[in-house]
Motif scaffolding. Sequence first.
Motif, PDB file in Angstrom:
ATOM      1  N   LEU A 458      24.302 -25.956  -3.992  1.00 46.25           N
ATOM      2  CA  LEU A 458      23.641 -27.044  -4.720  1.00 46.25           C
ATOM      3  C   LEU A 458      22.231 -27.281  -4.193  1.00 46.25           C
ATOM      4  O   LEU A 458      21.305 -27.528  -4.971  1.00 46.25           O
ATOM      5  CB  LEU A 458      24.468 -28.331  -4.594  1.00 46.25           C
ATOM      6  N   ALA A 459      22.056 -27.205  -2.870  1.00 48.30           N
ATOM      7  CA  ALA A 459      20.727 -27.412  -2.295  1.00 48.30           C
ATOM      8  C   ALA A 459      19.756 -26.342  -2.776  1.00 48.30           C
ATOM      9  O   ALA A 459      18.610 -26.642  -3.159  1.00 48.30           O
ATOM     10  CB  ALA A 459      20.822 -27.412  -0.771  1.00 48.30           C
ATOM     11  N   LEU A 460      20.198 -25.069  -2.803  1.00 40.76           N
ATOM     12  CA  LEU A 460      19.333 -23.990  -3.291  1.00 40.76           C
ATOM     13  C   LEU A 460      19.010 -24.177  -4.766  1.00 40.76           C
ATOM     14  O   LEU A 460      17.872 -23.945  -5.209  1.00 40.76           O
ATOM     15  CB  LEU A 460      20.022 -22.638  -3.065  1.00 40.76           C
ATOM     16  N   LEU A 465      15.094 -25.657  -8.947  1.00 40.65           N
ATOM     17  CA  LEU A 465      14.701 -26.477 -10.097  1.00 40.65           C
ATOM     18  C   LEU A 465      13.377 -27.188  -9.828  1.00 40.65           C
ATOM     19  O   LEU A 465      12.494 -27.247 -10.697  1.00 40.65           O
ATOM     20  CB  LEU A 465      15.804 -27.492 -10.402  1.00 40.65           C
ATOM     21  N   TYR A 466      13.234 -27.719  -8.632  1.00 41.34           N
ATOM     22  CA  TYR A 466      12.002 -28.431  -8.264  1.00 41.34           C
ATOM     23  C   TYR A 466      10.793 -27.496  -8.324  1.00 41.34           C
ATOM     24  O   TYR A 466       9.759 -27.832  -8.908  1.00 41.34           O
ATOM     25  CB  TYR A 466      12.152 -29.021  -6.866  1.00 41.34           C
ATOM     26  N   THR A 467      10.902 -26.320  -7.704  1.00 42.41           N
ATOM     27  CA  THR A 467       9.771 -25.382  -7.687  1.00 42.41           C
ATOM     28  C   THR A 467       9.446 -24.906  -9.099  1.00 42.41           C
ATOM     29  O   THR A 467       8.268 -24.735  -9.442  1.00 42.41           O
ATOM     30  CB  THR A 467      10.077 -24.180  -6.798  1.00 42.41           C
ATOM     31  N   PHE A 468      10.465 -24.689  -9.921  1.00 42.71           N
ATOM     32  CA  PHE A 468      10.192 -24.241 -11.292  1.00 42.71           C
ATOM     33  C   PHE A 468       9.414 -25.294 -12.068  1.00 42.71           C
ATOM     34  O   PHE A 468       8.426 -24.988 -12.747  1.00 42.71           O
ATOM     35  CB  PHE A 468      11.490 -23.923 -12.023  1.00 42.71           C
ATOM     36  N   ARG A 469       9.862 -26.530 -11.994  1.00 43.64           N
ATOM     37  CA  ARG A 469       9.198 -27.577 -12.769  1.00 43.64           C
ATOM     38  C   ARG A 469       7.769 -27.787 -12.294  1.00 43.64           C
ATOM     39  O   ARG A 469       6.872 -28.091 -13.093  1.00 43.64           O
ATOM     40  CB  ARG A 469      10.011 -28.873 -12.675  1.00 43.64           C
ATOM     41  N   ILE A 499      26.152 -24.109 -11.036  1.00 43.58           N
ATOM     42  CA  ILE A 499      27.506 -24.165 -11.599  1.00 43.58           C
ATOM     43  C   ILE A 499      28.548 -23.975 -10.500  1.00 43.58           C
ATOM     44  O   ILE A 499      29.541 -24.719 -10.409  1.00 43.58           O
ATOM     45  CB  ILE A 499      27.656 -23.094 -12.692  1.00 43.58           C
ATOM     46  N   MET A 500      28.325 -22.984  -9.638  1.00 44.82           N
ATOM     47  CA  MET A 500      29.281 -22.728  -8.566  1.00 44.82           C
ATOM     48  C   MET A 500      29.301 -23.877  -7.561  1.00 44.82           C
ATOM     49  O   MET A 500      30.366 -24.355  -7.162  1.00 44.82           O
ATOM     50  CB  MET A 500      28.923 -21.416  -7.859  1.00 44.82           C
ATOM     51  N   GLY A 501      28.107 -24.349  -7.159  1.00 40.78           N
ATOM     52  CA  GLY A 501      28.048 -25.422  -6.170  1.00 40.78           C
ATOM     53  C   GLY A 501      28.648 -26.714  -6.683  1.00 40.78           C
ATOM     54  O   GLY A 501      29.409 -27.388  -5.969  1.00 40.78           O
ATOM     55  N   ALA A 502      28.312 -27.096  -7.931  1.00 37.62           N
ATOM     56  CA  ALA A 502      28.848 -28.341  -8.493  1.00 37.62           C
ATOM     57  C   ALA A 502      30.361 -28.244  -8.677  1.00 37.62           C
ATOM     58  O   ALA A 502      31.091 -29.207  -8.409  1.00 37.62           O
ATOM     59  CB  ALA A 502      28.169 -28.635  -9.828  1.00 37.62           C
TER      60      ALA A 502
END
Length: 960
Positions: A458-460, A465-469, A499-502
Motif C-alpha cells: 500500500l505504501a508503494l 500515485l503521488y508521483t504520477f499526479r 489491489i494486493m495491499g488493500a
Amino acid sequence: MALFVMIIRKMVQNKWLVASLFIGLVMSVALVSSMPIYSEAVLSRMLVKDLETMQADRNVYPGSQYNKLFFTKETPEQMNRIFTKVDNYIHNQGSAGFQIPVQELVTDFQSKSMKIRPKNDPDPNTKKSVKTMTLRSFSGLEEHIKLTDGRMPAELQPVDGVYEVLVTERALIQFKTVIDSEFIVDDEKIAGEIKFKPVGVFEKKQDDDPYFRDTDLSELSSSFVISDEIAKQHLLQESRIPVASVGWFFVLDYSKLELRFVDDFIQTTNKIRNVMLNDVTMYQVVSETPALETIAKYLERADQLRTLMWSLNVPVLIMLGFYMFMVSNLIADRQKNEIAVLRSRGAARWQVVTSYAVEGIILCGIACGIGPLLGVVLTELLGASNGFLEFVQRVRLPVRLTAEAYRYGAIASCICFVIMLVPIIMATRVTIVGYKQQLARLLKSPLWHKMFLDVIALALAIYGLYTFRKRLADLQSLGLNATDLNIDPLQFVVPALFIMGAGLLLLRLYPWILRLVYWIGKKWWPPSVYATLIQVGRSSSQYQFLMIFLIMTIATGVFSASAARTINNNTEDRIRYGNGAEIVLKSQWVNDAPPPPPPGAPAAETTPLTPSVIHYLEPAFDPFKTVAGVESAAKVFTKDVSFSVNDGNGAATLMGIDTDEFGETTWFRDSLLDYPINDYLNLLASDSQAVLISRTLAEQKKAKAGDTIWVGWSDVPQQPFKVYGIIDYFPTFNPNPAVGSVDVSEDESVANAPMLIVGHLPRIQVQLALEPYDVWIKLKPEASTAEFYESLTESELPITSIVNTREELITAKNDPFLMALNGILTLGFVLSILVSFIGFLLYWVLSLRGRTLQNGILRAIGLSLKQLIGMLGVEQLLTSGVAVLIGIFVGNIASLLYVPNFQIAFNPSSLVPPFKVMFDSADLMRIYILVGFMLMIGLGILAYMLSRLRIHQAIKLGED
C-alpha cells in the motif's frame, strides 16, 4: 526409467490437481506468448492505418521510394560504370530488401535541357520559335498510359534518323505544335544534328495509378518522352544526348508492411543511398521516402502501446502467479505426509525436489508447446473487441506465430516452474515430527502477515500515485508531451500493488470482524451458523489464500471494466467536446474581397487592391434547419481578438452565439462546471452586453464578474461588454497551454494559457462586425449520416467544409491503439474469471474431501443434509462471498485512484474535457452475473458432493 514411471503414476493419482495446474500453466503461457503476437499484429495494423491517413491527408502514395543520381562532370565510361553498379544493386538486393511486394520499379532517365526549334521554322534566324526541352524515359510506361491521339513511337531505333517521342496534352500546347511535326536541336552544347518528332499524345490510364510520381504529369509539360531502350543506348551508352540524371522509383505494396519488416524497410532505404554515395558526392544524390516520417512517429506510438500493453497485463500476470502458487501449494499440502515420510527414511531434499521437478518439466514443456498456439486464438479474439466484453465483426488482424512468441512462452514456463517448486522446497524442510506439529497449529500466521507485505504494498502504491499526479500536473501546466518527462512505466504496476495491499490489509482485519460478529450473536446463532463461525474464525489462515485470490480476481475485473469504459468514453467525449456538435459546417459568404492573385504575380501589385475592411453578405440560415435529419442548428462565430480589462490587455478567442439555439445543439458534460451549462446560457441571455470569460482570463488579468471588458480586432475598434460569469470550460475551448508554448525555465504557464470570451452573436455583429460564422448541427437520433449528406447535396447550400463527429467516433473506435486496449482488458477479465472459477472449485472440492470425517460425524449426531448444506452456504458466504465483496470494493477504489494514470498514454495537454473515471452499470452487471454464476455452480457441485456422502463410510474412514 523407474523414477519416470513413478512420477507418471503419481500424476495419474492426482489427476484433478495436475489437470488444474496444467490449465493454469497453459493459460499463463498463452497470455504471455499472446503479447508479442498481438503487439506485432496490432502494430502492423496501426502502421498501415497511419500510412493510409498520410495518403489521404497529403495525397502522396506511402509505398513510394525514389532515388535519383545526378551526373555532372563524369565521363561516359564513369556514368556507365556507376549506373550498372547501382542498377544491379537496386534490382537485386534492393528489391528483395524491403521484404514487401514491389508492384513497380521504374527506371527514369532524364537528359540535360536542350533548345529545340521546329524543322519548318518560318523564321530560323530569330529565337522566337526556340523552346527548351528535356528528354525523359520511363521503364514500363506503355502499360500505364493510353493514347488520346497518334501512335506509339519506335522502341529500339530512331526512324530515318528521327527520334519518335510521346507528349502530354500540356506539352503539345507548350511547344505550340501538332503530332508528326519535327523538331531539331538548336543548342551549341550538343554536337551533330538531332531530330525529334512527337507521334502520340498520352494520358494516364488510371487517375490514381501510383506508377506516376507526378500525379498530374505537370513535370512532363516541357518534356519529350522516348522509349526506355533508346534512352539507355543513346543517352547513357553512346552519349549522343547528354544525360543529366537517372532515377529509380519503387512502388511498394505498403498494405503488406508489418512490424517485422520496418527495420528492413529503413535499412534498405539507407543502403541504397549509401551505394549511390560511394561513387558521387552527397549533393548529386536525392533520396525520397515519404513513409519514413510516418514510420518515425509510428515507432514512438509503438513504444507507448507496448508499455501500455505490458502494464495492463501486470495485474493478470500477478493473479495467474497467485493461482499457480495456490494450486502448487494445494498439491504440496496433500503430499506433505508423503514428503515427510520420505525425508524421515533418509531421502535427501534434492532427491525429493528432483522428482517433483521432473513432473514440473513435463507439464511446463507441454504448456510451452501448446500455449503459443492458444495465444494465436486469443489474439484473434482480441482483434474483434469493440469495447469491454463487446465483440464485433472486423477485418482480421495479420496474426502470425513468431519465434518471439515461443521465447516469451519459454520464459513464462520457466517462471511457472519456479513458482511450482517453491511450495515443494518449503515442504521438504519439514520432518515427519514437524509435519505432525504443524497439523496441530492451525492458527499459524501467514508469512505476508508477519512481514507486513500489505502495508509495504500500500505504501508503494500510494507513493506511485503521488508521483504520477505531480508529474501529470507538470505536463498539463507546462504544455508538454508525455515523452517530455521521464514517466516511469512502473506507474502502471501500482494498481496491482494497491489491489494486493488493500486486499491483504482487509484480510488482516477480517478475523477481528468475525470475532465481533460471533460475540454479538453467540446467544442466538443456530448450531449451523455457530459451528461455521467457529470453523472460519479458528481456521482463517486456511481460507485467506483463497480469499486474496478471489479479491485480486474480482478487483482486477472491476478495474479492467472501469479502465476500458473510462478510456473509451473519455475518447468519445474529447471528440464531441473538441467539435462542439455532431456536424459543423462552413459555408461560402458573398463578399467584396478581390480574387486571389495569379501564381507568380508580385505581392506589391495586388496589395493596393485589397480593401482595409471586407464586407460580407450573410446567407439565409433557415435552409440549414430544413435539411433532412436535422434536430436543431446554431450559429457559432469564433474570432481571435484583442481585449483590454482593468488596465491590462491581451489576446483571446471570441465566441458569438445565440443562447437558445446553442444550448439545444451543442454537446457538453455538465460536471465540468459548477452549474449546468444552460444556467450560464440563461445568465448570458439576460443582457445583450453580457459576456462569459474563461477562468484563465480572469486569473491572468484579475478580472471578475461586473467588470467591463473592451473587445475588438484589426480594423475593428474595441467595444465595451460586461462580465457576467467565469467558466472553466466551454465547447471547443482548451484552457491548457499549447504544446511547446511554455518556457519551462521561466515558468510562464499561466501567462500562456489560452483565454476565451463568449458573447451574443447579434450584439457582436451590430457592435463589432458581420463576418462568417460556422453552423453547428445536432442530428435526430434516428437520422443517418448518409441521409443528411444526400439532403445537404440536394439543398445546394454553398458548403466549403464539413466536420462529422459521428464519423470521427467510428474512426476512433477502429483505432488500433484503442482496439489493443479494449482487447487486453477484455482478455484479462475473461482469464481472471476462468482461473477464479477453476481455483475456487478446486479449493473447495479438496477442502470438502479433507473434511469428510467431520461432515460424517455431523450427520451422525443428527444434522440433516439441508442443515449441512446451509452450513456450507454460510461458510461460502463468510469466505468466498466476503472475498467477492472486498474485491468489488477494492476494485472500485483502485479505479477511482489509478484509472487516471492511463491518460499519460495520450497527450495530457489535449485531454479536454479532463479525464473522468466512469463506471457503467452494464459492465458491472456482466461482472456480477459471471461471478454469481461461478459461485452458484461451485456451490451446486459442493452440495451434490455432500449429498453423496455416506455416514458409515465417513465413520469407517475415521476408524482407519
